[in-house]
Each structure stands twice: as C-alpha cells, then as structure tokens.
Design a protein around this motif. Sequence first.
Motif, PDB file in Angstrom:
ATOM      1  N   PHE A  73       0.832  -1.205   0.000  1.00 51.24           N
ATOM      2  CA  PHE A  73       0.000   0.000   0.000  1.00 51.24           C
ATOM      3  C   PHE A  73       0.866   1.255   0.000  1.00 51.24           C
ATOM      4  O   PHE A  73       0.492   2.284  -0.578  1.00 51.24           O
ATOM      5  N   LYS A  74       2.044   1.170   0.655  1.00 47.96           N
ATOM      6  CA  LYS A  74       2.985   2.301   0.614  1.00 47.96           C
ATOM      7  C   LYS A  74       3.426   2.540  -0.829  1.00 47.96           C
ATOM      8  O   LYS A  74       3.472   3.671  -1.303  1.00 47.96           O
ATOM      9  N   PHE A  75       3.771   1.440  -1.515  1.00 51.63           N
ATOM     10  CA  PHE A  75       4.191   1.534  -2.920  1.00 51.63           C
ATOM     11  C   PHE A  75       3.065   2.135  -3.762  1.00 51.63           C
ATOM     12  O   PHE A  75       3.316   2.968  -4.647  1.00 51.63           O
ATOM     13  N   PHE A  76       1.829   1.741  -3.462  1.00 51.79           N
ATOM     14  CA  PHE A  76       0.662   2.269  -4.187  1.00 51.79           C
ATOM     15  C   PHE A  76       0.581   3.788  -4.048  1.00 51.79           C
ATOM     16  O   PHE A  76       0.390   4.504  -5.039  1.00 51.79           O
ATOM     17  N   VAL A  77       0.760   4.278  -2.810  1.00 53.82           N
ATOM     18  CA  VAL A  77       0.694   5.723  -2.575  1.00 53.82           C
ATOM     19  C   VAL A  77       1.811   6.435  -3.324  1.00 53.82           C
ATOM     20  O   VAL A  77       1.589   7.460  -3.994  1.00 53.82           O
ATOM     21  N   VAL A  78       3.039   5.869  -3.238  1.00 52.18           N
ATOM     22  CA  VAL A  78       4.191   6.491  -3.912  1.00 52.18           C
ATOM     23  C   VAL A  78       3.965   6.523  -5.421  1.00 52.18           C
ATOM     24  O   VAL A  78       4.174   7.559  -6.071  1.00 52.18           O
ATOM     25  N   ALA A  79       3.509   5.392  -5.993  1.00 50.19           N
ATOM     26  CA  ALA A  79       3.288   5.319  -7.442  1.00 50.19           C
ATOM     27  C   ALA A  79       2.254   6.341  -7.879  1.00 50.19           C
ATOM     28  O   ALA A  79       2.453   7.068  -8.867  1.00 50.19           O
ATOM     29  N   ASN A  80       1.146   6.445  -7.128  1.00 51.23           N
ATOM     30  CA  ASN A  80       0.109   7.406  -7.489  1.00 51.23           C
ATOM     31  C   ASN A  80       0.599   8.841  -7.377  1.00 51.23           C
ATOM     32  O   ASN A  80       0.277   9.679  -8.236  1.00 51.23           O
ATOM     33  N   ALA A  81       1.405   9.110  -6.343  1.00 54.00           N
ATOM     34  CA  ALA A  81       1.917  10.472  -6.166  1.00 54.00           C
ATOM     35  C   ALA A  81       2.857  10.842  -7.304  1.00 54.00           C
ATOM     36  O   ALA A  81       2.786  11.947  -7.854  1.00 54.00           O
ATOM     37  N   ILE A  82       3.739   9.906  -7.689  1.00 55.83           N
ATOM     38  CA  ILE A  82       4.701  10.189  -8.761  1.00 55.83           C
ATOM     39  C   ILE A  82       3.963  10.403 -10.087  1.00 55.83           C
ATOM     40  O   ILE A  82       4.275  11.331 -10.841  1.00 55.83           O
ATOM     41  N   VAL A  83       2.958   9.566 -10.369  1.00 54.99           N
ATOM     42  CA  VAL A  83       2.217   9.700 -11.630  1.00 54.99           C
ATOM     43  C   VAL A  83       1.439  11.013 -11.640  1.00 54.99           C
ATOM     44  O   VAL A  83       1.368  11.688 -12.671  1.00 54.99           O
ATOM     45  N   THR A  84       0.879  11.400 -10.477  1.00 54.56           N
ATOM     46  CA  THR A  84       0.184  12.693 -10.391  1.00 54.56           C
ATOM     47  C   THR A  84       1.146  13.823 -10.740  1.00 54.56           C
ATOM     48  O   THR A  84       0.815  14.711 -11.546  1.00 54.56           O
ATOM     49  N   ALA A  85       2.344  13.794 -10.135  1.00 58.58           N
ATOM     50  CA  ALA A  85       3.342  14.841 -10.402  1.00 58.58           C
ATOM     51  C   ALA A  85       3.711  14.863 -11.884  1.00 58.58           C
ATOM     52  O   ALA A  85       3.777  15.930 -12.505  1.00 58.58           O
ATOM     53  N   TYR A  86       3.924  13.693 -12.453  1.00 52.86           N
ATOM     54  CA  TYR A  86       4.272  13.617 -13.888  1.00 52.86           C
ATOM     55  C   TYR A  86       3.152  14.211 -14.740  1.00 52.86           C
ATOM     56  O   TYR A  86       3.421  14.992 -15.665  1.00 52.86           O
ATOM     57  N   LEU A  87       1.900  13.858 -14.429  1.00 53.27           N
ATOM     58  CA  LEU A  87       0.776  14.329 -15.246  1.00 53.27           C
ATOM     59  C   LEU A  87       0.651  15.851 -15.175  1.00 53.27           C
ATOM     60  O   LEU A  87       0.383  16.505 -16.183  1.00 53.27           O
ATOM     61  N   ILE A  88       0.883  16.414 -13.984  1.00 50.46           N
ATOM     62  CA  ILE A  88       0.815  17.877 -13.852  1.00 50.46           C
ATOM     63  C   ILE A  88       1.944  18.521 -14.650  1.00 50.46           C
ATOM     64  O   ILE A  88       1.738  19.502 -15.364  1.00 50.46           O
ATOM     65  N   LEU A  89       3.156  17.924 -14.584  1.00 49.95           N
ATOM     66  CA  LEU A  89       4.295  18.474 -15.326  1.00 49.95           C
ATOM     67  C   LEU A  89       4.107  18.331 -16.833  1.00 49.95           C
ATOM     68  O   LEU A  89       4.705  19.081 -17.606  1.00 49.95           O
ATOM     69  N   SER A  90       3.293  17.353 -17.276  1.00 50.30           N
ATOM     70  CA  SER A  90       3.108  17.139 -18.712  1.00 50.30           C
ATOM     71  C   SER A  90       2.044  18.072 -19.293  1.00 50.30           C
ATOM     72  O   SER A  90       1.892  18.154 -20.514  1.00 50.30           O
ATOM     73  N   LEU A  91       1.308  18.791 -18.426  1.00 50.30           N
ATOM     74  CA  LEU A  91       0.246  19.675 -18.926  1.00 50.30           C
ATOM     75  C   LEU A  91       0.772  20.773 -19.857  1.00 50.30           C
ATOM     76  O   LEU A  91       0.159  21.015 -20.905  1.00 50.30           O
ATOM     77  N   PRO A  92       1.911  21.442 -19.534  1.00 52.29           N
ATOM     78  CA  PRO A  92       2.419  22.468 -20.462  1.00 52.29           C
ATOM     79  C   PRO A  92       2.697  21.902 -21.858  1.00 52.29           C
ATOM     80  O   PRO A  92       2.409  22.553 -22.863  1.00 52.29           O
ATOM     81  N   LEU A  93       3.237  20.669 -21.909  1.00 53.41           N
ATOM     82  CA  LEU A  93       3.522  20.031 -23.195  1.00 53.41           C
ATOM     83  C   LEU A  93       2.223  19.768 -23.947  1.00 53.41           C
ATOM     84  O   LEU A  93       2.159  19.892 -25.174  1.00 53.41           O
ATOM     85  N   SER A  94       1.168  19.417 -23.182  1.00 53.11           N
ATOM     86  CA  SER A  94      -0.134  19.170 -23.796  1.00 53.11           C
ATOM     87  C   SER A  94      -0.692  20.466 -24.390  1.00 53.11           C
ATOM     88  O   SER A  94      -1.252  20.474 -25.498  1.00 53.11           O
ATOM     89  N   ILE A  95      -0.506  21.593 -23.673  1.00 52.38           N
ATOM     90  CA  ILE A  95      -0.952  22.901 -24.183  1.00 52.38           C
ATOM     91  C   ILE A  95      -0.161  23.251 -25.442  1.00 52.38           C
ATOM     92  O   ILE A  95      -0.717  23.721 -26.436  1.00 52.38           O
ATOM     93  N   PHE A  96       1.157  22.959 -25.424  1.00 48.41           N
ATOM     94  CA  PHE A  96       2.010  23.215 -26.584  1.00 48.41           C
ATOM     95  C   PHE A  96       1.493  22.463 -27.816  1.00 48.41           C
ATOM     96  O   PHE A  96       1.523  22.985 -28.932  1.00 48.41           O
ATOM     97  N   HIS A  97       0.947  21.249 -27.611  1.00 49.78           N
ATOM     98  CA  HIS A  97       0.422  20.469 -28.728  1.00 49.78           C
ATOM     99  C   HIS A  97      -0.873  21.051 -29.277  1.00 49.78           C
ATOM    100  O   HIS A  97      -1.183  20.874 -30.449  1.00 49.78           O
ATOM    101  N   ILE A  98      -1.648  21.743 -28.407  1.00 47.94           N
ATOM    102  CA  ILE A  98      -2.867  22.405 -28.899  1.00 47.94           C
ATOM    103  C   ILE A  98      -2.466  23.555 -29.821  1.00 47.94           C
ATOM    104  O   ILE A  98      -3.023  23.740 -30.898  1.00 47.94           O
ATOM    105  N   VAL A  99      -1.429  24.318 -29.383  1.00 50.09           N
ATOM    106  CA  VAL A  99      -0.980  25.471 -30.174  1.00 50.09           C
ATOM    107  C   VAL A  99      -0.315  25.001 -31.467  1.00 50.09           C
ATOM    108  O   VAL A  99      -0.612  25.484 -32.548  1.00 50.09           O
TER     109      VAL A  99
END
Lengths: 186, 186
Positions: A73-99
């Motif tokens: 369950f600790k690993f589950f929390v860590v994995a979800n937190a890391i993926v959340t951080a990655y997804l937030i960091l990938s948002l600017p790239l996603s906006i760049f693809h719209i432009v």
Amino acid sequence: MKVGAEEAGEPPMDAAPKTAVNRGISRLDFIMRIVAVIGTLGSAIAMGTTNETLPFFTQFIRFRAAYSDLPTFKFFVVANAIVTAYLILSLPLSIFHIVKSGARATRTVLIILDTAMMAFLTSGASAAAAIVYLAHKGNTRANWFAICQQFNSFCERVSGSLVGSFIGILVLLLLILFSAVALSRN
Amino acid sequence: MKVGAEEAGEPPMDAAPKTAVNRGISRLDFIMRIVAVIGTLGSAIAMGTTNETLPFFTQFIRFRAAYSDLPTFKFFVVANAIVTAYLILSLPLSIFHIVKSGARATRTVLIILDTAMMAFLTSGASAAAAIVYLAHKGNTRANWFAICQQFNSFCERVSGSLVGSFIGILVLLLLILFSAVALSRN
C-alpha cells in the motif's frame, strides 16, 4: 479566387481538416490529463489517510490498521503520487500540442513517458489489488486470514481508493492511443 | 546522372537513410518480440508447473503447495499465456514492417495493442510479485505468516518465474519506444 486564397497563406484543402482533428485530439488530451490527475491524486490521498482503530482492545494489543502496515500500500501511494506529479508536469507540453498541432518530437517523447508511467501506475494498482483481494477473501491453503472481517471500514476505504488509480490507467491508455493516432496523421 | 537515378525509381538522397533506419528498427522489433515470447512463455510454464509436496504429513493434512492455490498466480499464468499468444500473432505484422518500412496505420495499431498487452502483463506480474513478497516476508500486523519457511523450493520457483515476465514487460516498453520513433520518422 483559389490562387488568391493560397497566396494569402491558407493551408491547402486536405491539410486543414487534418490540423483541426489533431488540434481536437490535443484538446481532448489536455482534458483527459486533468481527469487522470484527479483520479491518481484522489487514490493517493484516500489510501494515504486510511487507518482504523477498533473500539475494543486487550491488555497487550490495541487493534489498529493503517495503510503503512502493508508495504504494497505504501508503494501504491508512492506510485500514485509520482504519476500525479508527472501528469501535472506534462500539462504544459499538452498545451504546446494544442498550439502547435504538427509537433512530432514532443509527441513521441510524451508517448514514451506516458507508457512508462502507465506501467508504473499499473504495477502499483495491481499489486495493491492483489493484497486487497487477499484481505477480503483470505487464503485457506496458505493460512492467511481475511482481515476484512475485523477491519471493515479500513478495507472498504482501501478498496475504494483503487478505483481512482484504475481510472488513471484507463485514461493513460487512451492518451497513448490518441497520441499514436495524432502522430500517424502528421 | 542525378536525374537519371531519380527516373530509375530510386528514392531521393535524404529519404534513403530514413528508410534504412526504419528497416533496422523493424528488424530489431522482430528479434525483440521473439525475446519477449521466450520470457513470457518461460514464465507461464515455470509458474504453471510449480507444486511442492512436503516429505512429512500428519494424520489429517498432507502439506502440499501448488500455484493454483493462489488465484493471483493463476491470473499470472493466464496473463503470460495471452501475451505470448499475442506476441506470436504479431510476428507477421512485424515482418510486414521490415518489408514495408513506411507503413503507418499498422504501426499505430501495433503501438496501441502493445500498450494494452504491456498493461495486462504488468498487472499480472506485479500482483504475483506482491503475493510472492508476502510469501517470503509475511506480515505480522495482518497475521499473515511467511509460508516460504516451509515451502522453500515452491517459493524459489515462483520467484524465479517472475523474471521472464518482467523481461517481457521491459521488452514491450522498448518495442513501444521503437515503434513511436519509427512512426515519428515516417
């Protein structure tokens, strides 16, 4: 008229719908990333705040269950937190693809990172699901008891927190699908 | 001379290395699929044939452990078998990409299917890994005992069978990476 339109810098007839479709895909990509963030963040928080203390105790033992009792369950929390951080960091790239809907290199990078993150999130979620299943059903052959009979609300909360994570996996799968389609249309 | 070469149907200068690189990627794709098949097939067989009967028994119980005692291990075998079948069925498409290195639609399909299969294999392998970890270490808080102290060779075999599966996951990750690069170069 037609020559004038092309001289004015408008794209040729068959390129225009392509760009429009790719821009539509990029917009959907952005929205779905936010959905995935909500799912994985919710999972991490729901699992990370789970603990239950039973209202009775003996002289020696106080019956208490927390997510941190089980390393999975600790690993589950860590994995979800890391993926959340990655997804937030990938948002600017996603906006760049719209432009800039014709971008190729960044789309390729995003496919690869999305795939790696999906694998990571899947491993966390299914390992946790295996343990949750064991907590619910137990295993008579291995002599592992179903702890959910005692820790009822703990188990319900833990099971519920898996949902957000699996929504995140599904969304990441669709994101890779859309990116691949957009890349092949360029 | 240059005009003659182009009239003879040879590709222009900058397209030739691109095609060569894509063909190289397609060949690597084919070889890696075979490596992945060996990994996942080996895992499925190793796990599917695991059982151990201890050399002592009481009046009532004969101590015997088989992979089918734990549902997670059954899922692991099924996931590995399905991914093996998929990888074998995808080989003709991989050969088609060697012959026709400019193909786009089939590469996109392959990326999407590879991603889905990778997620499936990852879920099987990490759920099994979570249970193997529990079998080795146990969990004192949940009162789950480490069954590996009794079923030693069973545990070793089960742990070993995970390796092939994780090799398969890594290879599938690289396959998606290569397909995305080949797609973006087209």
